[in-house]
Write an enzyme that holds these catalytic residues in place. Structure first.
Site, PDB file in Angstrom:
ATOM      1  N   ILE A  36       0.885  -1.166   0.000  1.00 18.39           N
ATOM      2  CA  ILE A  36       0.000   0.000   0.000  1.00 18.39           C
ATOM      3  C   ILE A  36       0.919   1.211   0.000  1.00 18.39           C
ATOM      4  O   ILE A  36       1.814   1.299   0.842  1.00 18.39           O
ATOM      5  CB  ILE A  36      -0.904   0.032   1.252  1.00 18.39           C
TER       6      ILE A  36
ATOM      7  N   MET B 238       9.731  -1.159  -3.789  1.00 16.20           N
ATOM      8  CA  MET B 238       9.419  -0.317  -2.641  1.00 16.20           C
ATOM      9  C   MET B 238      10.317   0.919  -2.508  1.00 16.20           C
ATOM     10  O   MET B 238      10.130   1.711  -1.590  1.00 16.20           O
ATOM     11  CB  MET B 238       9.411  -1.139  -1.354  1.00 16.20           C
TER      12      MET B 238
ATOM     13  N   HIS C 238       3.466  -6.118 -15.800  1.00 15.99           N
ATOM     14  CA  HIS C 238       2.723  -5.844 -14.556  1.00 15.99           C
ATOM     15  C   HIS C 238       3.587  -5.160 -13.522  1.00 15.99           C
ATOM     16  O   HIS C 238       3.126  -4.828 -12.437  1.00 15.99           O
ATOM     17  CB  HIS C 238       2.148  -7.135 -13.981  1.00 15.99           C
ATOM     18  N   GLY C 239       4.863  -4.946 -13.845  1.00 13.98           N
ATOM     19  CA  GLY C 239       5.759  -4.302 -12.889  1.00 13.98           C
ATOM     20  C   GLY C 239       7.178  -4.365 -13.399  1.00 13.98           C
ATOM     21  O   GLY C 239       7.418  -4.540 -14.599  1.00 13.98           O
TER      22      GLY C 239
END
Length: 397
Positions: free
Chosen positions: A165, A305, A326-327
């Site tokens: 998140i 991150m 996707h990343g």
């Protein structure tokens, strides 16, 4: 770059990555997939890496068949993001309290809510379809029904690994909320249940890798899998929607004076199956670690991150089956990252980000991932960048 074509057994392997940079085991998985009798196309994204059965970062188009391991065990895993009216000027100097409030509102890791979240109590949450969704639980595989209570309590929770998140800023200083999660334990158990069934079916006995076992159309096993697959994909979508609603509530309370306004949410799966039509044929397109990037469709491509993420708009490249990465994609395994890096390395690579900086998330260190800028450069013919985001808070399980 445009794609590179590598010879495959039944179809060419179209790669938006340098084949020389892809580990040998992943290249072998791609060749294995290209031998399947039902295969009609295989597109490989720039974040490609070794996975269970099929690589992560691959788009597999089949006719009359679907491979559950090519979806992955986290069915419906994906991203959600929303731009807010807040700006960098609204942020306090110390963001630790904000991170703490997010962690209190949304269980992470193996945590779950004490009871089922009531979506009717969430600000602006669309509850139509909610009762119908849970009513369909009775129709899923008997083997996982004992998990119903756990599934209700895990709805609206993050999980661990690369799930996160984030509170981000774009190039204009606008604040974005972003999160990444999937179908939690219920999706994993449904996937493993059906993979086990597929591996025992007679038509799969001659395939090159038992992890590539498929279901074929017009069979009861395929009907049962697709029923459970679509239910789990919906679970994942609801899971992200509830987390985002809880996240927004935290932001409303923490920035009460600024009265934040939230724009339309962007949401996309990146482990899923869709029915799509290409070259006049109806195909089942499996994206494992890939998003749909049809013309004008919004998507989200996160980094790690400590690095940038991107809000994108699809260019509708049919050679890639309207897909994109996707990343960033891992460039080393979790165990390899733990052996190679220290907590001090993690602190250095996440400097300026309010996040965990301990051995429990060392396998998520940014250096364990491919450089996101390079991944984006390799797919310029798949997506256009709408916004580049940089996290200031990152919550991990």
């Amino acid at each position: 770059m445009s794609y590179v074509e590598v010879p495959g057994a039944k179809v060419p392997i179209r790669m938006w990555a340098d084949p020389a940079s892809v580990e040998d085991v992943a290249m072998q998985q791609l060749r294995n997939v290209s031998t399947l009798p039902w295969i009609r196309g295989l597109a490989v994204m720039p974040d490609v890496h070794f996975g269970k059965g099929a690589t992560v970062g691959s788009v597999i188009a089949m006719q009359g068949a679907v491979c559950p391991a090519a979806v992955g065990v986290d069915i419906g895993c994906g991203m959600s993001a929303v731009r807010t009216s807040l700006t960098a000027n609204d942020l306090p100097g110390d963001l630790s309290r904000l991170r703490s409030r997010i962690e209190q509102a949304i269980p992470v890791g193996r945590g779950m809510h004490d009871g089922a979240v009531d979506p009717g109590r969430l600000h602006g949450f669309p509850t139509s379809g909610w009762d119908d969704f849970w009513g369909r639980f009775d129709g899923i595989a008997e083997a996982v029904k004992f998990r119903q209570e756990r599934a209700t309590k895990q709805m609206g929770t993050l999980g661990s690994g690369n799930h996160m998140i984030e509170f981000c800023l774009d190039g204009d200083g606008s604040v974005w909320l972003m999160l990444h999660s999937g179908s939690r334990n219920i999706g994993k158990e449904l996937a493993e249940h059906h993979i086990g069934i597929a591996q025992k079916l007679p038509h799969n006995q001659g395939i090159v890798d038992r992890d590539l076992a498929v279901f074929i159309s017009d069979t009861p096993q395929m009907a049962a899998y697709r029923n459970d697959l679509y239910w789990a994909q919906e679970y994942a979508k609801y899971n992200r929607a509830i987390m985002m609603a809880l996240f927004k509530d935290v932001v409303r309370k923490e920035f009460k004076k600024a009265k934040p306004v939230f724009e339309q949410e962007i949401s996309c799966h990146h482990n899923y199956v869709a029915e799509e039509r290409y070259d006049g044929a109806d195909l089942l397109v499996t994206r494992k670690g890939a998003i749909r990037a049809g013309s004008g469709e919004y998507g989200i491509i996160p980094g790690s991150m400590g690095t940038s993420s991107y809000i994108v708009k699809g260019l509708g490249n049919e050679k890639a089956f309207n897909s994109a990465s996707h990343g960033a994609g891992r460039r080393m395994s979790r165990n390899a990252a733990k052996r190679r890096f220290t907590v001090r390395d993690l602190e250095e690579q996440t400097r300026g980000v309010e996040c965990r900086k301990d051995s429990g998330v060392l396998d998520e260190i940014p250096a364990a991932y491919k450089p996101i800028e390079q991944v984006m450069e390799q797919q310029r013919d798949l997506v256009e960048v709408v916004a580049k985001l940089k996290q200031v808070v990152c919550v991990k399980g």
